[in-house]
Scaffold this motif. Sequence first.
Motif, PDB file in Angstrom:
ATOM      1  N   ALA A  30       0.812  -1.238   0.000  1.00 43.19           N
ATOM      2  CA  ALA A  30       0.000   0.000   0.000  1.00 43.19           C
ATOM      3  C   ALA A  30       0.840   1.281   0.000  1.00 43.19           C
ATOM      4  O   ALA A  30       0.436   2.311   0.522  1.00 43.19           O
ATOM      5  CB  ALA A  30      -0.979   0.015   1.172  1.00 43.19           C
ATOM      6  N   GLY A  32       1.519   2.926  -2.649  1.00 40.91           N
ATOM      7  CA  GLY A  32       1.010   3.812  -3.704  1.00 40.91           C
ATOM      8  C   GLY A  32       1.487   3.422  -5.100  1.00 40.91           C
ATOM      9  O   GLY A  32       1.472   4.239  -6.020  1.00 40.91           O
ATOM     10  N   LYS A  33       1.859   2.179  -5.258  1.00 36.22           N
ATOM     11  CA  LYS A  33       2.361   1.743  -6.567  1.00 36.22           C
ATOM     12  C   LYS A  33       1.295   1.848  -7.656  1.00 36.22           C
ATOM     13  O   LYS A  33       1.599   2.235  -8.778  1.00 36.22           O
ATOM     14  CB  LYS A  33       2.889   0.298  -6.474  1.00 36.22           C
ATOM     15  N   SER A  34       0.074   1.506  -7.300  1.00 37.31           N
ATOM     16  CA  SER A  34      -0.990   1.522  -8.324  1.00 37.31           C
ATOM     17  C   SER A  34      -1.216   2.927  -8.875  1.00 37.31           C
ATOM     18  O   SER A  34      -1.385   3.099 -10.086  1.00 37.31           O
ATOM     19  CB  SER A  34      -2.308   0.997  -7.746  1.00 37.31           C
ATOM     20  N   GLU A  51       1.160  -5.933 -10.773  1.00 38.91           N
ATOM     21  CA  GLU A  51       1.467  -7.116  -9.967  1.00 38.91           C
ATOM     22  C   GLU A  51       0.340  -8.132 -10.126  1.00 38.91           C
ATOM     23  O   GLU A  51      -0.829  -7.772 -10.069  1.00 38.91           O
ATOM     24  CB  GLU A  51       1.543  -6.646  -8.514  1.00 38.91           C
ATOM     25  N   TYR A  69      -2.005 -15.160   4.821  1.00 42.05           N
ATOM     26  CA  TYR A  69      -2.223 -14.336   6.010  1.00 42.05           C
ATOM     27  C   TYR A  69      -2.930 -15.116   7.123  1.00 42.05           C
ATOM     28  O   TYR A  69      -2.755 -14.818   8.296  1.00 42.05           O
ATOM     29  CB  TYR A  69      -2.993 -13.064   5.649  1.00 42.05           C
ATOM     30  N   ARG A 104       6.613  -4.099  -8.901  1.00 39.07           N
ATOM     31  CA  ARG A 104       7.510  -5.034  -8.209  1.00 39.07           C
ATOM     32  C   ARG A 104       8.257  -5.921  -9.193  1.00 39.07           C
ATOM     33  O   ARG A 104       8.208  -5.746 -10.405  1.00 39.07           O
ATOM     34  CB  ARG A 104       6.766  -5.890  -7.183  1.00 39.07           C
ATOM     35  N   ARG A 166      -8.109   1.076   2.133  1.00 39.73           N
ATOM     36  CA  ARG A 166      -8.562   0.358   0.925  1.00 39.73           C
ATOM     37  C   ARG A 166      -9.308  -0.928   1.290  1.00 39.73           C
ATOM     38  O   ARG A 166     -10.044  -1.475   0.492  1.00 39.73           O
ATOM     39  CB  ARG A 166      -7.404   0.088  -0.013  1.00 39.73           C
ATOM     40  N   GLU A 171      -6.132  -8.604   3.922  1.00 42.13           N
ATOM     41  CA  GLU A 171      -5.094  -7.879   4.669  1.00 42.13           C
ATOM     42  C   GLU A 171      -5.592  -7.295   5.992  1.00 42.13           C
ATOM     43  O   GLU A 171      -4.847  -6.569   6.659  1.00 42.13           O
ATOM     44  CB  GLU A 171      -4.548  -6.726   3.797  1.00 42.13           C
TER      45      GLU A 171
HETATM   46  N1  DCP Z   1       2.651  -9.968  -1.428  1.00 39.78           N
HETATM   47  C1  DCP Z   1       3.292 -11.065  -0.862  1.00 39.78           C
HETATM   48  N2  DCP Z   1       4.453 -11.515  -1.396  1.00 39.78           N
HETATM   49  C2  DCP Z   1       5.026 -10.895  -2.461  1.00 39.78           C
HETATM   50  C3  DCP Z   1       4.407  -9.772  -3.038  1.00 39.78           C
HETATM   51  C4  DCP Z   1       3.196  -9.321  -2.484  1.00 39.78           C
HETATM   52  O1  DCP Z   1       2.799 -11.635   0.115  1.00 39.78           O
HETATM   53  N3  DCP Z   1       6.169 -11.376  -2.944  1.00 39.78           N
HETATM   54  C5  DCP Z   1       1.353  -9.505  -0.882  1.00 39.78           C
HETATM   55  C6  DCP Z   1       1.389  -8.227  -0.105  1.00 39.78           C
HETATM   56  C7  DCP Z   1       0.009  -7.659  -0.290  1.00 39.78           C
HETATM   57  C8  DCP Z   1      -0.443  -8.209  -1.642  1.00 39.78           C
HETATM   58  O2  DCP Z   1       0.465  -9.268  -1.955  1.00 39.78           O
HETATM   59  O3  DCP Z   1      -0.867  -8.158   0.709  1.00 39.78           O
HETATM   60  C9  DCP Z   1      -0.450  -7.178  -2.764  1.00 39.78           C
HETATM   61  O4  DCP Z   1       0.710  -6.391  -2.723  1.00 39.78           O
HETATM   62  P1  DCP Z   1       0.616  -4.813  -2.549  1.00 39.78           P
HETATM   63  O5  DCP Z   1      -0.343  -4.475  -1.463  1.00 39.78           O
HETATM   64  O6  DCP Z   1       1.952  -4.276  -2.475  1.00 39.78           O
HETATM   65  O7  DCP Z   1       0.008  -4.394  -3.959  1.00 39.78           O
HETATM   66  P2  DCP Z   1      -0.908  -3.202  -4.213  1.00 39.78           P
HETATM   67  O8  DCP Z   1      -1.325  -3.249  -5.630  1.00 39.78           O
HETATM   68  O9  DCP Z   1      -2.015  -3.201  -3.258  1.00 39.78           O
HETATM   69  O10 DCP Z   1       0.126  -2.007  -3.930  1.00 39.78           O
HETATM   70  P3  DCP Z   1      -0.145  -0.457  -3.806  1.00 39.78           P
HETATM   71  O11 DCP Z   1      -1.107  -0.248  -2.681  1.00 39.78           O
HETATM   72  O12 DCP Z   1       1.216   0.101  -3.508  1.00 39.78           O
HETATM   73  O13 DCP Z   1      -0.694  -0.021  -5.098  1.00 39.78           O
END
Ligand code: DCP
Length: 229
Positions: A30, A32-34, A51, A69, A104, A166, A171
Amino acid sequence: AWKSPTRSRSDMSTASGTRTFKVSVEGNIASGKSTFLDYFNLSPDVEVRTEPVEKWRNLHGHNMLALLYKDPTRWALSLQTYVQLTMLQMHTKPHERPITIMERSIFSARHCFVENLYHSGKMPTPEYIVLDEWYQWLVANTDVHVDLIVYLRTRPEVCLARMYERDRKEENKVPLAYLNGLHELHENWLVRQVTVKPPAPVLVLDANSNMSDMEHVMEEYREKIMGRS
Ligand code: DCP
């Protein structure tokens, strides 16, 4: 800050003979990649690869992320094995546009997520070694290179607030300690550079601010991120 360049621009040719610039966007859960990817998705020269989290939530009907989780010790190896496969697929898919920006990478999966699970006692040593053997072989024998890493550096407390906001159901019990662990591993790898060397130069962006401030940051670094300056 620019760190340790390892690959020259002339190395970037592909099988088709054309050149591409590959960027991975890294950061905590979280961070802020999206939003960052949405901004660059508007450019006709850029192909954005998000991702594959939807695949992790639905593997032939199994929600691997929820299993992780719910019972990390039981499911960490399964999820991270599948993550490694989907990351490899993301890296090796033929490029469609001159610039590819990926959410990522196989590198952060290994050096942040797997490492975090191992060091927090959720992954037994033999499983960690099996994953690492796979990782080392893939990095040596396939083309997973990136030309630039953009690190969205965010305080874990900010990530926690965004994560709760979100409200992704898998999570909802992720504690601050988990985000702290991931944060330190990102810092060690990409900022302090005391663990493994990053596979490309690192551009560190402060991603703690609100979204309109982030737009200014992205505007400022746009050409650099697209490999044009
Ligand atoms: N995850 C994991 N192992 C990895 C990569 C990710 O367990 N090697 C998990 C972490 C998060 C979920 O996958 O619970 C999704 O990753 P992010 O929350 O980083 O992806 P988002 O798209 O939500 O990122 P952001 O909020 O930055 O846009």
